[in-house]
Design a protein around this motif. Structure first.
Motif, PDB file in Angstrom:
ATOM      1  N   GLU A   1      65.448  57.561 -12.884  1.00 21.27           N
ATOM      2  CA  GLU A   1      64.794  56.658 -13.832  1.00 21.27           C
ATOM      3  C   GLU A   1      65.551  56.558 -15.150  1.00 21.27           C
ATOM      4  N   ASP A   2      66.258  57.606 -15.512  1.00 15.68           N
ATOM      5  CA  ASP A   2      66.955  57.637 -16.801  1.00 15.68           C
ATOM      6  C   ASP A   2      68.469  57.529 -16.681  1.00 15.68           C
ATOM      7  N   GLU A   3      68.994  57.573 -15.470  1.00 14.03           N
ATOM      8  CA  GLU A   3      70.424  57.375 -15.245  1.00 14.03           C
ATOM      9  C   GLU A   3      70.576  56.175 -14.315  1.00 14.03           C
TER      10      GLU A   3
ATOM     11  N   PRO B   1      54.749  52.983 -23.139  1.00  9.55           N
ATOM     12  CA  PRO B   1      55.386  54.268 -22.831  1.00  9.55           C
ATOM     13  C   PRO B   1      55.851  54.323 -21.389  1.00  9.55           C
ATOM     14  N   GLY B   2      57.089  54.778 -21.208  1.00  6.85           N
ATOM     15  CA  GLY B   2      57.659  54.883 -19.874  1.00  6.85           C
ATOM     16  C   GLY B   2      58.975  54.141 -19.786  1.00  6.85           C
ATOM     17  N   VAL B   3      59.507  54.059 -18.568  1.00  2.00           N
ATOM     18  CA  VAL B   3      60.776  53.376 -18.343  1.00  2.00           C
ATOM     19  C   VAL B   3      60.654  52.519 -17.084  1.00  2.00           C
ATOM     20  N   ALA B   4      61.441  51.465 -17.056  1.00  2.00           N
ATOM     21  CA  ALA B   4      61.519  50.606 -15.880  1.00  2.00           C
ATOM     22  C   ALA B   4      62.740  49.707 -16.046  1.00  2.00           C
TER      23      ALA B   4
ATOM     24  N   ASN C   1      69.656  68.375 -27.251  1.00  8.89           N
ATOM     25  CA  ASN C   1      70.953  68.410 -26.568  1.00  8.89           C
ATOM     26  C   ASN C   1      70.729  68.400 -25.056  1.00  8.89           C
ATOM     27  N   GLN C   2      69.959  67.409 -24.623  1.00 12.26           N
ATOM     28  CA  GLN C   2      69.538  67.344 -23.223  1.00 12.26           C
ATOM     29  C   GLN C   2      69.619  65.908 -22.725  1.00 12.26           C
ATOM     30  N   TRP C   3      70.066  65.751 -21.491  1.00 16.63           N
ATOM     31  CA  TRP C   3      70.083  64.455 -20.838  1.00 16.63           C
ATOM     32  C   TRP C   3      68.798  64.272 -20.039  1.00 16.63           C
ATOM     33  N   ASN C   4      68.215  63.101 -20.125  1.00 14.16           N
ATOM     34  CA  ASN C   4      67.093  62.650 -19.301  1.00 14.16           C
ATOM     35  C   ASN C   4      65.751  63.259 -19.714  1.00 14.16           C
ATOM     36  N   PHE C   5      64.799  62.382 -19.940  1.00 15.64           N
ATOM     37  CA  PHE C   5      63.413  62.772 -20.166  1.00 15.64           C
ATOM     38  C   PHE C   5      62.647  62.671 -18.858  1.00 15.64           C
ATOM     39  N   PHE C   6      62.845  61.565 -18.144  1.00 12.23           N
ATOM     40  CA  PHE C   6      62.220  61.373 -16.844  1.00 12.23           C
ATOM     41  C   PHE C   6      63.179  61.830 -15.744  1.00 12.23           C
ATOM     42  N   LYS C   7      62.885  61.479 -14.519  1.00 13.50           N
ATOM     43  CA  LYS C   7      63.755  61.841 -13.402  1.00 13.50           C
ATOM     44  C   LYS C   7      65.106  61.158 -13.557  1.00 13.50           C
ATOM     45  N   PRO C   8      66.170  61.790 -13.046  1.00 14.74           N
ATOM     46  CA  PRO C   8      67.498  61.173 -13.167  1.00 14.74           C
ATOM     47  C   PRO C   8      67.553  59.741 -12.645  1.00 14.74           C
TER      48      PRO C   8
END
Length: 532
Positions: A449-451, A386-389, A440-447
């Protein structure tokens, strides 16, 4: 129904024919969609092309941008007499310029009068490679730059037309350039969609899973999607029939819309380290995917597999490695990557890295055994943790993008967040966005991290310009003759008098109906015989 008369055709004398005597009988076939009688006028014209020796120069070259900044870039090669002859008439013979790293072009310099008639156009006939755009440019002497007048694409011959203006003539010459060009669709050229770790949707929130795949179908064209990737943990409990049925139902929405995609098993799909693929094979085995046009091949009933995807001249192989990668799978994967060494390779697997950017599970092994020895690998995607990197790694002049994406620990199993991998070819970057159609939302984490904006270095694309004919049609208003009330689907004819021996005469015809509709023919020519 379009009631404009069809362009006059089928000229007599035939184009470039020889004529004896001081007169010639000119004729064309005319046709009107409404079968109205037509007035047909014949006019004098001038045609400039490579059939005229000395009046047109032709060159071939390639540049790292399109169009070039200069009127006459350094390094051009003049066409040979054989190449000039091939393009003098439309005959299916071509001068072909192929390139990979740069944009190929053909440039033509036409010697014309200082003032062309008001109705003058440059025409080019030829083709290129699939999804490559060919653009017709003319040098604007006022603005001192190449001005694009027409463009088209296709592997079959098409004709480009460009109306000439006063600013296109300088020192008695018109400069024409035809170049392979990258289509410009906006911020990015095309996109792949990536979802992963859908296990809680299959277990408890099947409506969200359905919504994700339905949104994919509904926005496929708008978002320029061309392929979808799923990196595993399709279900939460490997032996739960309801979960597999929920997942299969959601992915069937893609099947029914003929959306190309691939999936790979995660640990939850195969009883963790037991590696039991029984239920995965039942619902997501080879039989489900072998009919997809992107399906390339597999190992052990889709346990490992690869898809072949081509978009806008860019060829990809997406290689999927299932849970518990053994040496047999590594050996197979290496053979596949080497077989398709000319394609941009993406590896999709369930576990690869952790949120702290370190390799996890078999991640380091994948890097050492597959990424390092195969220079076509430019991206690795994984979920599981779980998470992003993300990492941007370099190997010599190679750039390898690594990404972790997994939203399963969020509310409602991740609330439908997916990643959009958007390829911006011109700026050489990958634009990564994260979106939930459920919220209908962009980004789960901080921008941050997700952009993501990541460097993109794909393999060079084959580019081509294939010229069959190029010329300038200069139509005058000097009338040769006119007929009235010519029936549709019949021939109109006038006599061209006062011809001199040993000269070339160009002409064209205009068909008009009583309601103001008109159409012009191409410019044709004939040559009178010399005196004996």
């Amino acid at each position: 129904m379009d009631e404009t008369p069809a362009a006059p055709q089928d000229p007599l004398p035939a184009d470039r024919a020889r004529v004896a005597g001081h007169t010639a009988q000119l004729g064309v076939k005319v046709e009107d969609a409404a079968d109205d009688p037509l007035s047909v006028s014949f006019y004098k014209a001038r045609r400039y092309d490579l059939a005229e020796s000395g009046h047109v120069q032709a060159y071939a070259h390639a540049t790292d941008r399109e169009p070039p900044l200069e009127k006459k870039p350094d390094g051009e090669a003049a066409w040979t007499p054989q190449e000039r002859e091939a393009v003098a008439v439309r005959d299916g013979r071509y001068v072909i310029q192929d390139e990979k790293d740069r944009f190929p072009y053909h440039r033509f310099s036409f010697e014309v009068e200082d003032a062309l008639p008001g109705d003058a156009e440059v025409v080019w006939t030829g083709h290129s490679l699939p999804d490559r755009l060919v653009t017709l440019y003319v040098w604007n002497h006022t603005q001192q730059k190449w001005e694009d007048l027409d463009a088209n694409k296709g592997t079959k011959d098409f004709t480009l037309h460009g109306r000439l203006k006063d600013e296109h003539v300088g020192d008695g010459r018109v400069e024409v350039l035809v170049q392979d060009r990258v289509p410009s669709p906006g911020d990015y050229d095309f996109a792949f969609l990536w979802m992963t770790d859908t296990q809680y949707y299959s277990e408890s929130f099947p409506g969200i899973y359905d919504l994700m795949t339905r949104w994919t179908v509904d926005h496929w064209r708008e978002k320029k999607f061309h392929y979808m990737i799923h990196t595993g943990d399709i279900v939460n409990n490997w032996n739960s029939k309801p979960e597999w049925e929920n997942a299969s139902h959601s992915m069937k929405i893609l099947d029914e819309a003929h959306i190309p995609y691939g999936v790979v098993a995660g640990n939850h799909d195969v009883a963790y380290d037991a590696g039991n693929y029984r239920e995965f094979w039942k619902y997501f085995g080879k039989e489900r995917y072998i009919g997809q046009p992107t399906f390339g091949g597999d190992l052990n009933n889709y346990r490992d597999h690869y898809d072949l995807v081509s978009v806008q001249g860019n060829d990809f192989i997406i290689l999927y490695l299932g849970w518990l990668i053994d040496q047999r799978s590594f050996d197979w994967a290496n053979r596949v990557l080497k077989k398709y060494a000319d394609r941009n390779a993406m590896i999709a697997t369930h576990e690869y890295m952790k949120p702290n950017k370190a390799y996890y599970g078999q991640g380091k092994e994948i890097w050492e055994k597959l990424v390092v020895p195969n220079p076509n690998v430019f991206m690795v995607l994984g979920g599981h943790n779980p998470g992003v990197a993300h990492n941007v790694r370099t190997l010599g002049d190679r750039t390898v993008l690594e990404m972790l994406s997994n939203y399963q620990n969020g509310p409602e199993g991740g609330q439908g967040f997916m990643r959009l991998l958007q390829f911006d070819l011109q700026r050489k970057r990958l634009l990564v966005n994260t979106y939930s159609p459920y919220l209908n939302q962009w980004n789960f984490f901080k921008p941050e991290e997700d952009e993501l904006v990541m460097p993109l270095k794909l393999k060079p694309i084959e580019k081509q310009v294939a010229t069959d004919y190029v010329g300038i049609y200069a139509r005058t208003l000097e009338q040769i003759g006119r007929t009235e009330k010519t029936a549709s689907c019949s021939r109109a004819s006038v006599t061209y008098t006062g011809l001199e021996p040993g000269r070339t005469y160009a002409w064209y015809a205009v068909a008009r109906d009583a309601f103001g509709g008109l159409s012009r023919s191409e410019v044709w020519s004939f040559q009178t015989e010399k005196r004996q």
